[in-house]
Design an enzyme around this catalytic site. Structure first.
Site, PDB file in Angstrom:
ATOM      1  N   CYS A   2       0.793  -1.126   0.144  1.00  0.00           N
ATOM      2  CA  CYS A   2      -0.079   0.027  -0.056  1.00  0.00           C
ATOM      3  C   CYS A   2       0.941   1.333   0.018  1.00  0.00           C
ATOM      4  CB  CYS A   2      -0.839   0.227   1.340  1.00  0.00           C
ATOM      5  SG  CYS A   2      -2.146  -1.165   1.209  1.00  0.00           S
ATOM      6  N   ARG A  27       4.461  -0.441  -4.733  1.00  0.00           N
ATOM      7  CA  ARG A  27       3.905  -1.027  -3.180  1.00  0.00           C
ATOM      8  C   ARG A  27       2.677  -1.661  -3.138  1.00  0.00           C
ATOM      9  NH1 ARG A  27       6.900   1.978   0.678  1.00  0.00           N
ATOM     10  NH2 ARG A  27       5.296   1.249   2.126  1.00  0.00           N
ATOM     11  N   TRP A  74      -2.367  -2.918  -1.610  1.00  0.00           N
ATOM     12  CA  TRP A  74      -2.029  -4.414  -1.847  1.00  0.00           C
ATOM     13  C   TRP A  74      -3.008  -4.834  -0.629  1.00  0.00           C
ATOM     14  CZ3 TRP A  74      -0.162  -8.231   1.544  1.00  0.00           C
ATOM     15  CH2 TRP A  74       0.221  -9.144   0.685  1.00  0.00           C
ATOM     16  N   ASN A 100      -2.256   2.471   5.494  1.00  0.00           N
ATOM     17  CA  ASN A 100      -1.051   1.216   4.982  1.00  0.00           C
ATOM     18  C   ASN A 100      -0.881   0.562   6.258  1.00  0.00           C
ATOM     19  OD1 ASN A 100       1.067  -0.319   4.291  1.00  0.00           O
ATOM     20  ND2 ASN A 100       2.250   1.511   4.452  1.00  0.00           N
ATOM     21  N   GLY A 101      -1.175  -0.561   6.295  1.00  0.00           N
ATOM     22  CA  GLY A 101      -0.905  -1.399   7.624  1.00  0.00           C
ATOM     23  C   GLY A 101      -1.950  -2.484   7.837  1.00  0.00           C
ATOM     24  N   GLU A 485      18.019 -17.686  -5.507  1.00  0.00           N
ATOM     25  CA  GLU A 485      17.887 -16.382  -5.890  1.00  0.00           C
ATOM     26  C   GLU A 485      17.334 -16.523  -7.541  1.00  0.00           C
ATOM     27  OE1 GLU A 485      16.899 -13.792  -4.782  1.00  0.00           O
ATOM     28  OE2 GLU A 485      17.304 -12.083  -6.196  1.00  0.00           O
ATOM     29  N   LYS A 489      13.642 -15.073  -8.751  1.00  0.00           N
ATOM     30  CA  LYS A 489      13.630 -14.171  -9.773  1.00  0.00           C
ATOM     31  C   LYS A 489      12.283 -14.888 -10.785  1.00  0.00           C
ATOM     32  CE  LYS A 489      14.271 -11.401  -8.187  1.00  0.00           C
ATOM     33  NZ  LYS A 489      14.930 -11.011  -7.018  1.00  0.00           N
ATOM     34  N   GLU A 492       8.719 -15.227  -9.516  1.00  0.00           N
ATOM     35  CA  GLU A 492       8.088 -13.990  -9.173  1.00  0.00           C
ATOM     36  C   GLU A 492       7.634 -13.077 -10.272  1.00  0.00           C
ATOM     37  OE1 GLU A 492       9.562 -11.181  -6.343  1.00  0.00           O
ATOM     38  OE2 GLU A 492      11.526 -11.353  -7.132  1.00  0.00           O
ATOM     39  N   HIS A 508      18.245 -36.558  -3.698  1.00  0.00           N
ATOM     40  CA  HIS A 508      17.426 -37.007  -2.629  1.00  0.00           C
ATOM     41  C   HIS A 508      15.935 -36.542  -2.742  1.00  0.00           C
ATOM     42  CE1 HIS A 508      20.909 -38.195  -0.364  1.00  0.00           C
ATOM     43  NE2 HIS A 508      21.396 -37.076  -0.686  1.00  0.00           N
ATOM     44  N   LYS A 607       6.424  -4.297  -3.684  1.00  0.00           N
ATOM     45  CA  LYS A 607       7.897  -4.059  -3.419  1.00  0.00           C
ATOM     46  C   LYS A 607       8.230  -4.178  -1.656  1.00  0.00           C
ATOM     47  CE  LYS A 607      11.798  -2.911  -4.741  1.00  0.00           C
ATOM     48  NZ  LYS A 607      12.599  -4.077  -5.267  1.00  0.00           N
TER      49      LYS A 607
END
Ligand code: AGP
Length: 612
Positions: A2, A27, A74, A100-101, A485, A489, A492, A508, A607
């Protein structure tokens, strides 16, 4: 997670707010909305979807006002639709709020308010707050700022809010606890936003609000006070140093590609004035006062989330190898809720691009309360984590707008490499070895340039794999986190399922997935793990997997076994993870573009994750 922006001044707020939302859209982009103070009422518009949807809507309406607020969402509580979009208004439409929160006790508050006859419009936790403010304001005879302050006392959770009331049209109130807010101080005008990006084109003078502070904006100035006791707080104005260019795409089609390319300079910027090649060490000014404690700590914890956690894993290999100190790396969301055996002889390193990640912030607060020394590695200057740690190192990668972290990651690994070098030299790393590593680090920028100058092989691999549903990334030792990583990438931004594994772990379990349709990316530098990785490549080859090898030197063996080879410049094995990450960022980028994905704003992500 947000984005909120508010304007208080003499200009028409609407274009300022829309532009501000565009800057904050990274955001969250589930819905967007704005509200402005009219002559006798608050006017608002809100729509599900991206800011562009709201912008079109604004163009169709006459909406003006020199005081206003806006929000890009968001979604947490309630699906992303028009009704759940912010701003939220009290039931009379007199008070508007953006938030926001998360209001954790919203259910209990809602039940009380409903019993008192309040009808709710949305499924959000945020609406509870505006209804509560309204109830207090109209019942208790307080001024509007006092009513906001009183309502916030009843709230449990995290918030960054902007709120205004038509009955007191000459003021605006903003407050924060757990979610960031920055106040921009212009000439006769004020801005309030989740970060400085919507502010910078209007003024460079900002005040970072701290936890539990609220600000009241009026024509004759602003007052900051503590929410808990109304005590007035006097704070310094900070000057934002980066240029507008840093938060614009320039000639690149996406922020992510721009940020990948910026690594030619950002890694060097991270080391500027810190790396001491001739001495084979590094100087980290932000740690100087705490060096004895850092050096003599019995153990380190590294805590972070997502990509920053992957950087932390690389840091573990480097710190243990060079400095000989045990390092535990833990997701902040796990660290914060379990019994952690830490004390004053522990250093807890929090890594965060945004410096606002709720779990990481909570983890360091916990570490502090247990007596540990906390050290922040953050990119955003003045962020909550930077301000809540005892000491720290900024990564200086510049603003990162693309939701997928790229340049911030390589900058984090660079800081951890310098820290390992510095501590190693204080322990038993020889000057000669220190110089070797420092020299290799000083050359990274040039090698990044070489990688970025020819991306034909990577683009070809992307073209030939755009339809596949799965990818495996395998690496060993310090390159295992690089595999993690690379996989993160890819998933996402391209929505292709991908997993990263230590190469030897494949047999395994994941080896069951291998067939002629499974691409496997091997990270295979010519270091001491080379022969072992080669055996793992053979195992995949025997099962007809498609083999993509990322290496620093072509060899007959690799050529024989691989379907594709991505070659990067030969380098020091401890610098290899930084360089190897870049082709993997590009592979994910090109696959995502070819699949028509929104690279900079992947679905469901934000983000800055300011909720737990
Ligand atoms: C990175 O590509 C991700 N979008 C995400 O995992 C991110 O690294 C994570 O949310 C942590 O963020 P921070 O570094 O700002 O704390």
């Amino acid at each position: 997670m947000c984005g909120i922006v508010g304007y208080f001044g003499n200009k028409d707020s609407v274009p300022i707010l829309i532009n501000g939302l565009k800057r904050l859209e990274y955001r969250g982009y589930d819905s967007a909305g704005l509200a402005v103070m009219g002559d006798d009422q608050i006017h608002f518009l809100k729509k599900a979807g991206k800011v562009s949807v709201l912008e079109r809507e604004v163009d169709d309406h006459v909406l003006h006002g020199s005081i206003g607020m806006a929000h890009t969402r968001w979604a947490t509580h309630g699906e992303p639709n028009d009704i759940n979009a912010h701003p939220h208004l009290d039931q009379e439409g007199n008070i508007a709020l953006v938030h926001n929160g998360i209001i954790e006790n919203y259910n209990a508050l809602k039940q009380v308010l409903e019993k008192e006859g309040v009808t709710f419009q949305s499924e959000t936790d945020s609406e509870v707050l505006v209804q509560l403010i309204s109830k207090i304001y109209y019942k208790d005879g307080l001024s509007f700022p006092e009513a906001v302050q009183a309502a916030l006392q009843e709230v449990v959770g995290a918030y960054g809010i902007v709120v205004m009331c038509k009955d007191e049209p000459d003021l605006m109130v903003a407050a924060r606890y757990g979610s960031p807010l920055v106040l921009g101080v212009g000439e006769g005008e004020y801005f309030i936003a989740s970060d400085a990006s919507p502010i910078i084109e209007h003024t460079r003078s900002v005040v970072y609000l701290d936890e539990g502070e609220m600000v009241v904006l009026k024509n004759d100035g602003y007052t900051i006070s503590q929410i808990k006791d109304k005590k007035v707080v006097y704070k310094d104005i900070s000057i934002i140093e980066h240029d507008l260019e840093a938060i614009e795409k320039g000639n690149f089609p996406h922020f992510m590609l721009k940020e990948i390319h910026e690594q030619v300079n950002t890694i060097t910027d991270t080391m500027r004035g810190r790396l001491q090649v001739d001495e084979g060490t590094a100087f980290l000014g932000g740690l100087s006062d705490f060096m004895p404690r850092i050096e003599h700590a019995k153990q380190y914890y590294i805590t972070a989330c997502g990509t920053s956690w992957h950087a932390g894993l690389i840091g573990k290999y480097l710190l243990e190898e060079f400095a000989g100190i045990p390092v535990h790396v833990e997701y902040a969301s796990e660290f914060r809720y379990r019994r952690t055996i830490i004390d004053k002889d522990t250093v807890v390193i929090a890594i965060s691009q945004s410096g606002e990640t709720a779990d990481t912030l909570a983890a360091i607060k916990k570490a502090k309360s247990q007596g540990a020394l906390t050290l922040g590695i953050c990119n955003v200057v003045g962020s909550s984590i930077a301000r809540n740690t005892d000491c720290g190192v900024y990564t200086h990668a510049g603003p990162e707008i693309g939701v997928a972290s790229t340049k911030a990651f390589t900058a984090q690994v660079t800081v951890l490499s310098m820290l390992a070098l510095l501590l190693g030299r204080k322990k038993d790393l020889s000057k000669q070895h220190g110089i070797k590593l420092a020299t290799a680090m000083a050359n990274i920028g040039k090698d990044v340039e070489t990688i970025l100058s020819d991306t034909y092989d990577i683009e070809t691999i992307a073209e030939e794999h755009m339809q596949v549903g799965n990818f495996l990334y395998l690496g060993r030792g310090v390159n295992f986190p690089v595999a993690l990583e690379g996989a993160l990438k890819l998933k996402e931004i391209s929505y292709i399922h991908a997993e990263g594994y230590p190469a030897a772990e494949m047999k395994h379990g994941p080896i069951a997935l291998i067939d002629d349709n499974m691409p496997v990316v091997f990270i295979a530098p010519h270091d001491k793990t080379y022969d072992k990785v080669l055996s793992n490549i053979e195992e995949v080859h025997a099962r007809k997997g498609r083999i993509i090898i990322l290496t620093d030197k072509k060899s007959k063996d690799l050529e024989k076994l691989s379907d594709y080879i991505i070659k990067i410049p030969q380098c020091h094995p401890r610098v290899f993870p930084i360089l190897a990450s870049i082709p993997l960022q590009l592979l994910a980028y090109h696959l995502a573009v070819l699949r028509g994905c929104n690279v900079d704003m992947p679905r469901n992500l934000a983000k800055s994750v300011t909720v737990e």
